[in-house]
Design a protein around this motif. Structure first.
Motif, short mmCIF file in Angstrom:
data_model
loop_
_atom_site.label_atom_id
_atom_site.label_comp_id
_atom_site.label_asym_id
_atom_site.label_seq_id
_atom_site.Cartn_x
_atom_site.Cartn_y
_atom_site.Cartn_z
N GLU A 265 0.50 4.52 -9.33
CA GLU A 265 2.17 3.46 -10.02
C GLU A 265 2.21 3.95 -8.00
O GLU A 265 3.22 3.01 -7.77
N ILE A 266 2.17 4.93 -7.75
CA ILE A 266 3.04 5.28 -6.67
C ILE A 266 2.70 4.09 -5.33
O ILE A 266 4.22 3.50 -5.05
N GLU B 3 0.58 1.59 -5.94
CA GLU B 3 1.09 0.39 -6.51
C GLU B 3 2.60 -0.10 -5.52
O GLU B 3 3.04 -1.50 -4.51
N GLU B 4 3.57 0.83 -6.39
CA GLU B 4 4.71 0.44 -5.29
C GLU B 4 5.34 0.11 -4.19
O GLU B 4 5.98 -0.65 -3.88
N ALA B 5 4.97 1.17 -3.71
CA ALA B 5 4.91 1.48 -2.12
C ALA B 5 4.27 0.45 -2.12
O ALA B 5 5.65 -0.23 -0.62
N GLY C 95 4.02 -3.09 -3.27
CA GLY C 95 4.29 -4.25 -3.96
C GLY C 95 5.91 -3.96 -2.73
O GLY C 95 6.01 -5.13 -2.31
N GLU C 96 6.48 -3.28 -1.64
CA GLU C 96 7.47 -3.57 -0.58
C GLU C 96 7.14 -3.72 0.71
O GLU C 96 7.83 -4.64 1.35
N ARG D 18 10.67 8.75 -3.04
CA ARG D 18 8.79 8.34 -3.66
C ARG D 18 8.00 10.12 -2.09
O ARG D 18 7.09 9.96 -3.62
#
Length: 358
Positions: free
Chosen positions: A144-145, A147-149, A151-152, A333
């Motif tokens: 999830e981390i 994908e978050e990173a 995603g930016e 993060r």
């Protein structure tokens, strides 16, 4: 024979299509010459791996061959090896631009512009065994981390992470103490080199295919890029003499990435097939490396094994914990990732054998 489906008036759909065909023929006889399904062209991707040809035979080629066999005329992936189309350090930007469609590498080597890229490749002492990587991603929240990173970041989609081999030194001269690391010119990964420089190691960046010759000519004193399986597979065991059994990481962390636009264009069945083939690649490496590392230590005849005493090597592991804290200070993060690594490390320690010994 199955009766053709009918509409409310009892006319068969097949009869309707025949009638429609006659009407179309009156308008222009060539319009029905080729059904639309045949007009759709095969989707073609270019994927570049970090690995040279001999290594790629194991770490990715079987899964891509399987994908192409199953996808057939719907999609084909052309596989390219290390630096073949684009230098490894430029892969991320090339993928963003659409020069290539997908990449297999670690975040660190391809200079991914995300804060978590430092954890790709060999983050010192983050893992003890290869199984730690999928557990951290799938059970402890790293997926999830990541994908978050990503995603930016515009234009690139992170798809999946898996484990490779541990990080050991293969050298021309023996390493038996920390003093032997001082001034040692080695080919290694960016973050691993950044850490090892604390012990006097001199990281050297070269194209992958030039490493063997660089050892032969004396430009390099050794390699800290793999375990013993790769040393034998790619020919490095032919130009080095010693293998240090101590490692700074139990597994390399690598990923698959794709150009976002090309990924989103794929129909769901091809996305699913690609994910299955990534998982197949991850699984193959688990047993290939795990078995190879042990077998070649015992049966390999090219490299003599050396070991730095555990009490002395503890200094390296202690320094790694300081390095972790420095990385944690870089962003919120990276701090979250480091905390996960610390929590995981403690769980494994408390669990004891076979999870952790000592």
């Amino acid at each position: 024979m199955t009766t053709p489906p009918t509409d409310a008036t009892g006319n068969s759909r097949r009869a309707f299509l025949k009638t429609a065909g006659l009407g179309a023929a009156a308008a222009g006889a060539t319009t029905l010459a080729a059904p639309a399904v045949h007009a759709q062209s095969t989707i073609r991707w270019r994927l570049q791996t970090y690995a040279g040809p001999a290594l790629a035979e194991h770490v990715i080629k079987p899964s891509i061959d399987a994908f192409n066999k199953v996808a057939g005329d719907q999609m084909q992936i052309e596989l390219y090896f290390a630096d073949q189309l684009v230098p490894t350090g430029e892969l991320f930007r090339a993928m963003q631009r659409g020069t290539i469609d997908a990449v297999q590498s670690d975040d660190d080597s391809i200079a991914a512009p995300v804060d978590v890229s430092v954890f790709g490749g060999y983050f010192p002492f983050a893992t003890r065994y290869s199984l730690d990587v999928p557990v951290l991603f799938n059970e402890y929240g790293l997926r999830e981390i990541w994908e978050e990173a990503y995603g930016e970041v515009e234009g690139v989609t992170w798809l999946s992470a898996g484990a490779w081999d541990p990080c050991h030194f293969a050298t021309v001269n023996p390493i038996r103490s920390l003093d032997d690391l001082k001034g040692l010119r080695v080919f290694t990964f960016p973050t691993a080199g950044r850490f090892l420089s604390r012990f006097g190691v001199v990281p050297v960046t070269l194209p992958w295919e030039d490493v063997e010759v660089a050892v032969q000519t004396g430009e390099l004193d050794g390699i800290a890029w793999s375990g013993i399986t790769e040393d034998y597979t790619v020919g490095w065991a032919d130009v080095t003499n010693y293998f240090l059994t101590n490692n700074i990481s139990g597994a390399w962390c690598g990923s698959y990435f794709a150009n976002s636009e090309r990924w989103e264009e794929l129909p769901d069945n091809l996305k699913t097939l690609f994910r299955l083939c990534m998982d197949s690649s991850h699984y193959y490496r688990q047993h290939w490396y795990w078995g190879g590392e042990a077998k070649l230590r015992v049966m390999g005849e090219k490299l003599e094994l050396t070991t730095i005493p555990e009490s002395e090597w503890q200094q390296v592991e202690d320094e790694a914990m300081k390095f972790w804290d420095e990385i944690a200070a870089e962003s919120d993060r990276t701090a979250r990732v480091v905390q996960i690594l610390k929590d995981y490390r403690e769980v494994m320690r408390k669990a004891g054998p076979p999870y952790r010994y000592g």
